[in-house]
Design a protein around this motif. Structure first.
Motif, PDB file in Angstrom:
ATOM      1  N   GLY A  99     -81.784  15.561  -9.708  1.00 40.42           N
ATOM      2  CA  GLY A  99     -80.335  15.637  -9.653  1.00 40.42           C
ATOM      3  C   GLY A  99     -79.857  16.298  -8.376  1.00 40.42           C
ATOM      4  O   GLY A  99     -78.898  15.878  -7.747  1.00 40.42           O
ATOM      5  N   ARG A 100     -80.563  17.331  -7.964  1.00 45.15           N
ATOM      6  CA  ARG A 100     -80.186  18.052  -6.746  1.00 45.15           C
ATOM      7  C   ARG A 100     -80.357  17.166  -5.516  1.00 45.15           C
ATOM      8  O   ARG A 100     -79.515  17.151  -4.627  1.00 45.15           O
ATOM      9  CB  ARG A 100     -81.017  19.325  -6.627  1.00 45.15           C
ATOM     10  CG  ARG A 100     -80.480  20.279  -5.585  1.00 45.15           C
ATOM     11  CD  ARG A 100     -81.169  21.632  -5.722  1.00 45.15           C
ATOM     12  NE  ARG A 100     -80.641  22.562  -4.787  1.00 45.15           N
ATOM     13  CZ  ARG A 100     -79.612  23.362  -4.997  1.00 45.15           C
ATOM     14  NH1 ARG A 100     -78.994  23.323  -6.142  1.00 45.15           N
ATOM     15  NH2 ARG A 100     -79.204  24.199  -4.080  1.00 45.15           N
ATOM     16  N   LEU A 105     -77.509  14.759  -5.288  1.00 46.80           N
ATOM     17  CA  LEU A 105     -76.277  15.408  -4.859  1.00 46.80           C
ATOM     18  C   LEU A 105     -76.305  15.783  -3.389  1.00 46.80           C
ATOM     19  O   LEU A 105     -75.308  15.695  -2.698  1.00 46.80           O
ATOM     20  CB  LEU A 105     -76.037  16.665  -5.705  1.00 46.80           C
ATOM     21  CG  LEU A 105     -75.770  16.395  -7.179  1.00 46.80           C
ATOM     22  CD1 LEU A 105     -75.831  17.707  -7.950  1.00 46.80           C
ATOM     23  CD2 LEU A 105     -74.441  15.727  -7.380  1.00 46.80           C
ATOM     24  N   ALA A 108     -69.576  14.941  -5.623  1.00 44.52           N
ATOM     25  CA  ALA A 108     -70.389  15.519  -6.696  1.00 44.52           C
ATOM     26  C   ALA A 108     -69.721  15.291  -8.052  1.00 44.52           C
ATOM     27  O   ALA A 108     -70.378  14.897  -9.018  1.00 44.52           O
ATOM     28  CB  ALA A 108     -70.607  17.010  -6.438  1.00 44.52           C
ATOM     29  N   GLN A 159     -72.010   9.290 -14.415  1.00 40.00           N
ATOM     30  CA  GLN A 159     -72.994   9.496 -15.478  1.00 40.00           C
ATOM     31  C   GLN A 159     -72.309   9.555 -16.841  1.00 40.00           C
ATOM     32  O   GLN A 159     -72.811   9.007 -17.823  1.00 40.00           O
ATOM     33  CB  GLN A 159     -73.817  10.764 -15.235  1.00 40.00           C
ATOM     34  CG  GLN A 159     -74.601  10.772 -13.949  1.00 40.00           C
ATOM     35  CD  GLN A 159     -75.468   9.551 -13.752  1.00 40.00           C
ATOM     36  OE1 GLN A 159     -75.979   8.959 -14.698  1.00 40.00           O
ATOM     37  NE2 GLN A 159     -75.626   9.140 -12.508  1.00 40.00           N
ATOM     38  N   ARG A 162     -78.913  12.703 -17.559  1.00 35.00           N
ATOM     39  CA  ARG A 162     -78.707  12.797 -16.103  1.00 35.00           C
ATOM     40  C   ARG A 162     -77.461  13.621 -15.791  1.00 35.00           C
ATOM     41  O   ARG A 162     -77.436  14.383 -14.824  1.00 35.00           O
ATOM     42  CB  ARG A 162     -78.604  11.410 -15.487  1.00 35.00           C
ATOM     43  CG  ARG A 162     -79.945  10.670 -15.549  1.00 35.00           C
ATOM     44  CD  ARG A 162     -79.937   9.418 -14.769  1.00 35.00           C
ATOM     45  NE  ARG A 162     -79.963   9.795 -13.351  1.00 35.00           N
ATOM     46  CZ  ARG A 162     -79.838   8.931 -12.374  1.00 35.00           C
ATOM     47  NH1 ARG A 162     -79.672   7.654 -12.631  1.00 35.00           N
ATOM     48  NH2 ARG A 162     -79.872   9.318 -11.119  1.00 35.00           N
ATOM     49  N   GLN A 166     -77.563  16.830 -13.415  1.00 38.83           N
ATOM     50  CA  GLN A 166     -76.732  16.925 -12.217  1.00 38.83           C
ATOM     51  C   GLN A 166     -75.756  18.097 -12.315  1.00 38.83           C
ATOM     52  O   GLN A 166     -75.529  18.798 -11.325  1.00 38.83           O
ATOM     53  CB  GLN A 166     -76.005  15.604 -11.975  1.00 38.83           C
ATOM     54  CG  GLN A 166     -76.966  14.516 -11.535  1.00 38.83           C
ATOM     55  CD  GLN A 166     -76.324  13.159 -11.400  1.00 38.83           C
ATOM     56  OE1 GLN A 166     -75.142  12.983 -11.680  1.00 38.83           O
ATOM     57  NE2 GLN A 166     -77.107  12.188 -10.983  1.00 38.83           N
ATOM     58  N   SER A 213     -77.621  21.201 -11.462  1.00 40.92           N
ATOM     59  CA  SER A 213     -77.779  21.322 -10.007  1.00 40.92           C
ATOM     60  C   SER A 213     -76.493  21.790  -9.347  1.00 40.92           C
ATOM     61  O   SER A 213     -76.520  22.619  -8.431  1.00 40.92           O
ATOM     62  CB  SER A 213     -78.202  19.977  -9.402  1.00 40.92           C
ATOM     63  OG  SER A 213     -79.479  19.616  -9.844  1.00 40.92           O
TER      64      SER A 213
END
Length: 107
Positions: A4-5, A8, A17, A24, A32, A36, A39
């Motif tokens: 996820g990071r 992004l 972001a 999602q 997910r 995310q 993150s």
């Protein structure tokens, strides 16, 4: 959370972001979404620690993320469909959220 990071950081800015979280959420990819969001919360904490984000901004950003997560939780609860991936991501997210309670709104 690392995946996820990476997603992004490919084009990191706050509007993009949030758009990824919306994507999602709308797609029903709740595991997910949780990864995310986790993150993003870590990124908020990192920017706050580096003093590039004020406490009020950190709170505002996290409130935005929490709103999206709450919408997903309602959908998942209504559908009674908690996958293993969703549960694992939720536990990871809970750990991340509780890492800096100063940014949590009590309202």
């Amino acid at each position: 959370s690392a995946g996820g990071r990476r997603l992004l950081l490919a084009a990191f800015d706050w509007p993009n972001a949030v758009a990824l979280l919306d994507e999602q959420l709308l797609g029903g990819n709740y595991d997910r979404l949780n990864n995310q969001a986790s993150s993003l919360i870590l990124e908020v904490d990192s920017q706050y620690a580096a003093k590039t984000l004020a406490a009020a901004e950190a709170l505002e950003k996290k409130d935005t993320f929490f709103t999206k997560l709450a919408a997903a939780a309602v959908t998942v609860n209504t559908a009674k469909s908690m996958s293993e991936g969703y549960m694992c991501a939720s536990l990871n997210l809970a750990s991340t959220i509780s890492s800096n309670p100063a940014h949590l709104s009590t309202a």
